[in-house]
Design a protein around this motif. Structure first.
Motif, mmCIF file in Angstrom:
data_model
loop_
_atom_site.group_PDB
_atom_site.id
_atom_site.type_symbol
_atom_site.label_atom_id
_atom_site.label_comp_id
_atom_site.label_asym_id
_atom_site.label_seq_id
_atom_site.Cartn_x
_atom_site.Cartn_y
_atom_site.Cartn_z
ATOM 1 N N GLU A 174 1.068 -1.257 0.083
ATOM 2 C CA GLU A 174 -0.071 -0.495 -0.734
ATOM 3 C C GLU A 174 0.880 1.559 -0.239
ATOM 4 N N LEU A 175 0.573 1.930 -0.194
ATOM 5 C CA LEU A 175 0.950 3.525 -0.630
ATOM 6 C C LEU A 175 1.043 4.183 0.715
ATOM 7 N N ASP A 176 1.820 3.790 1.596
ATOM 8 C CA ASP A 176 2.218 4.524 2.793
ATOM 9 C C ASP A 176 2.921 5.935 2.946
ATOM 10 N N GLY A 187 -3.785 6.986 -1.623
ATOM 11 C CA GLY A 187 -4.344 5.193 -1.942
ATOM 12 C C GLY A 187 -5.421 4.397 -1.565
#
Lengths: 145, 153
Positions: free
Chosen positions: A22-24, A144
């Motif tokens: 995930e786009l953290d 995201g």
């Protein structure tokens, strides 16, 4: 984090592919640093020109044909136009929050629904910034979601 | 195209509310009637009028809270005027029948409030989702900063 470096074929453009679950925040920071590099902004305050690290900017705001950049405590004027900043910092942590504001997503502490589809972002410096209804999808995309 | 998406979403909410209200209204005032398919088209027309009213909130410039409030009042006036005009035009209410008029106004209020509530709920869900993501992101950022500090030590 695993880093794989592959040599590309002659004539092929250099590219960086990020594979993540995930786009953290960490990934966003990496992307931001790649994109922004060592780029600095010039801010003017009381006639003094200061170099400002874009990562320290909370948001940019256009007021009466002037553009200001807001850091944790200081406010500087910049000669850049909002649309130039938007172009320059696309694919970084910055996103258009309203017609006059470009906001740094990493400086948002929380958001709450405001009046009529708008959201209000509470920043880490205690300031509140309005996110217009039409720009909420952009914030979600940045996160995201 | 966000405005179009917004109108379509509102249209679906208003359509659902209008169908329920039409059923209640027919059961109350026209129990003997055998309505034809035209009533469904009338409800669709009414829902279109109800949802395009959202355009009142669109502006090329950023609006202040005060301007938004003024437009909200105009929007409410528009909704009541549009629905009552449609009801009159389609013959849902008999002119001079105060009881029908009052029930119609109550129903408009119910649909308006329900749509408003649904929109608020949706916004609250969106905010919750964003906040969850932000707190995860900030937690990760703090951990990274902590690790960087440890590395320096």
């Amino acid at each position: 984090m695993k880093i794989i470096i592959e040599e590309c074929k002659p004539g092929e453009e250099d590219q960086i592919i990020i594979r993540c679950k995930e786009l953290d925040g960490h990934i966003l920071k990496v992307i931001s640093e790649l994109k922004m590099g060592q780029k600095k902004l010039t801010g003017i305050k009381d006639g003094v020109i200061t170099m400002v690290d874009p990562a320290n900017v909370f948001y940019f705001e256009g007021v009466d044909n002037k553009v200001f950049l807001y850091c944790k405590q200081n406010v500087y004027e910049t000669k850049l136009k909002l649309y130039e900043i938007e172009e320059e910092y696309s694919n970084t942590n910055f996103f258009r929050a309203s017609k006059s504001v470009i906001l740094n997503v990493t400086k948002i502490k929380s958001v709450s629904p405001a009046y009529n589809g708008r959201f209000e972002a509470l920043l880490f410096n205690g300031e509140k910034v309005v996110i217009s209804r039409q720009y909420v999808p952009e914030l979600k995309k940045k996160l995201g979601l | 195209m966000a405005w179009l998406k917004n109108i379509i979403v509102t249209f679906s909410y208003v359509l659902a509310g209008s169908v329920i209200c039409a059923m209640v209204f027919i059961a109350l005032f026209w129990p003997e009637s055998e309505e034809k398919l035209t009533i469904l088209w009338e409800v669709v027309v009414l829902s279109i009028f109800g949802s395009v009213g959202n355009l009142i909130f669109y502006s090329r410039h950023e609006m202040s809270k005060k301007k938004m409030k003024v437009r909200t009042v105009i929007h409410y006036i528009y909704i009541y005027a549009a629905v009552l005009s449609c009801a009159h035009l389609f013959g849902w209410i008999v002119p001079g029948n105060i009881r029908q008029l009052i029930v119609m106004i109550i129903m408009i209020s119910c649909v308006t409030l329900s749509v408003g509530y649904a929109v608020k709920k949706k916004e609250a869900r969106t905010a919750e989702l964003i906040n969850r993501k932000l707190s995860r992101m900030n937690l990760r950022k703090d951990e990274n900063e902590e690790n960087e500090n440890k590395d320096r030590i």
